[in-house]
Design a protein around this motif. Structure first.
Motif: not given
Length: 508
Positions: A63-74, A346-353
């Protein structure tokens, strides 16, 4: 070297008990890890901003920490690159793993802390060897040398004090390897870390032709380039004529499925072993731990806390995030990581099954940006590679590289998919290859099958066969040679298709 092989083999196998512990208690290990990460980073700038000091459990964290991609953490990474510390992680960050693939075309610079090196990347490498020696007690890989195709590194020019460095993750790891690992690898660092790819390959061939290479590590596509150059230079039919004691290839970064037949030809030995790893700039995530399955064990005690976003939620402004205890076998998920280098949700951009939840085993299914969904067909990389492999098998073909994208509705034509494929050995019937490709896609992807029904939304795929070395020369023209650069398999637009077709025409 035989004595060294026995000693190192014994040392490596001692880790197996710890691996069995996190397999048995996955949720406890992950929960404790999250608590440790948050507590350690509470006084960093990021930790203060998001109230890490008040986080007591996962729900608080979520609830406190947002999900981010690289641009969000840059903005935070940029400060680290300029020499600031205690921004995302409390210990000093002196290395950055450079990779490509951001939405704004910049290179990504992933912070690599000492903890990430020791407790993640190197621990993963040691576990890979532990699992290998546990599965193959008779292994002799330390009786010779290991060959790794590394990248390059340089001083970080953004840091005014010149006190940090960046480079391909392979270069970061090679430069910081412990002494014992340097003893059992080839070629020397000055060659392995060269930044001019083609010169490096030439020098690697010169040096390693006379070495007793027992194991090789790298990206399959670029390892093929090296081996073919080695065969050409030594006038050999297969690599065992040069490296007779070669016993294992540790590979990753791209699916091995399309390249299996090529490697069987280059290394014609039934005793040759192949082990897949999931090691990225952001961390070491998985290892193939079974001899009869290519699925990878998700490594849970490397300083990485995992969350997963259902594939159906990827475009949502508020996607659901799941912990390990909530995932299901057979579902497609994007990965979120929180790490001991300061990557937070951090969203690394990969998907897994997930192929198993007891223990947690995965297979990489694709990239969050590399898919085709122009018509609601949701075609992912795993679908494409399975179908390509099936079509090759039934038409006696061996593939080298491919990419695919959509053809759009227009005057006089329906929508569909267009494929550009380079073969090492062409199909005995190209038309049949295209039909088999289409049939297998319909079999394994119900959305694709629905759109193909009576050609209502999708017509049969269009397949272009290009000459050998087309993809290599195209990547070279884009300045994308080297292990960190991978041919984009799928795209939801025509960027790569049109570029490649234009490049092919310019060579004609």
């Amino acid at each position: 070297m035989e004595l060294l092989n026995s000693i190192l083999g014994w040392v490596m196998k001692k880790r197996i008990h710890q691996i069995e512990l996190f397999m048995k208690y996955p949720h406890e290990v992950q929960n404790e890890l999250l608590e440790e990460l948050v507590k350690k980073a509470a006084k960093t700038d990021y930790g203060k901003k998001y109230g890490f000091g008040t986080i007591e459990n996962y729900d608080h964290f979520k609830n406190k920490v947002p999900t981010v991609n690289y641009e969000g953490l840059y903005p935070y990474i940029e400060r680290l690159m300029k020499g600031e510390q205690n921004v995302l992680w409390p210990t000093d960050v002196r290395w950055f793993a450079k990779s490509s693939g951001t939405t704004n075309a910049r290179s990504k610079f992933i912070p690599v802390s000492q903890e990430a090196l020791d407790d993640c990347h190197y621990k993963g490498g040691k576990d890979l060897l532990s699992i290998y020696f546990n599965n193959y007690p008779e292994a002799k890989m330390f009786a010779g040398k290991g060959l790794v195709i590394g990248g390059s590194h340089q001083i970080n020019q953004f840091d005014e004090n010149a006190n940090s460095y960046y480079g391909d993750v392979s270069a970061v790891l090679l430069k910081n390897l412990p002494w014992w690992a340097q003893m059992v690898r080839t070629p020397s660092l000055d060659i392995a870390l060269m930044d001019e790819w083609e010169d490096k390959i030439d020098k690697m061939v010169d040096i390693t032709s006379n070495e007793n290479v027992t194991n090789i590590s790298g990206v399959p596509t670029w390892m093929i380039v090296l081996i073919e150059k080695m065969l050409e230079r030594n006038n050999a039919e297969n690599i065992l004529e040069i490296w007779p004691n070669l016993e294992v290839f540790f590979h990753g970064a791209v699916s091995f499925t399309p390249y299996e037949e090529i490697f069987k030809k280059l290394i014609p030995s039934k005793k040759m072993r192949y082990m897949e790893t999931y090691n990225a700039s952001e961390g070491f995530f998985g290892i193939q731990d079974q001899t009869d399955s290519k699925d990878m064990l998700l490594m849970l005690d490397y300083g990485i806390f995992y969350e997963f976003v259902p594939f159906s939620d990827l475009d949502s402004d508020s996607p659901r995030t799941l912990t390990l205890d909530e995932v299901e076998v057979g579902k497609n998920y994007a990965i979120l990581i929180t790490t001991n280098a300061g990557l937070w949700r951090y969203r690394i951009g990969d998907t897994v099954t997930f192929t198993s939840t007891n223990p947690y085993r995965i297979k990489i299914s694709g990239r969050t940006k590399h898919f085709i969904n122009a018509f609601g067909e949701e075609l992912i990389i795993d679908n494409a590679e399975v179908a390509i492999a099936e079509a090759c098998k039934k038409t006696d073909a061996i593939i080298d590289n491919f990419t695919a994208g959509p053809t759009y509705f227009g005057e006089g034509n329906k929508g569909g998919h267009e494929w550009i494929i380079e073969f090492t050995k062409q199909p005995n019937d190209v038309e049949r290859f295209s039909k088999l490709l289409d049939e297998k896609l319909r079999e394994i992807n119900s959305d694709y099958d629905a759109k193909r029904y009576k050609d209502i939304a999708l017509q049969e795929p269009i397949v272009h066969i290009v000459p050998q070395k087309t993809f290599y020369n195209w990547m070279k023209s884009r300045g994308k040679l080297g292990g960190q650069h991978k041919v984009p398999r799928l795209a939801n637009n025509r960027e790569y298709l049109d570029e490649l077709l234009s490049f092919k025409s310019s060579l004609s």
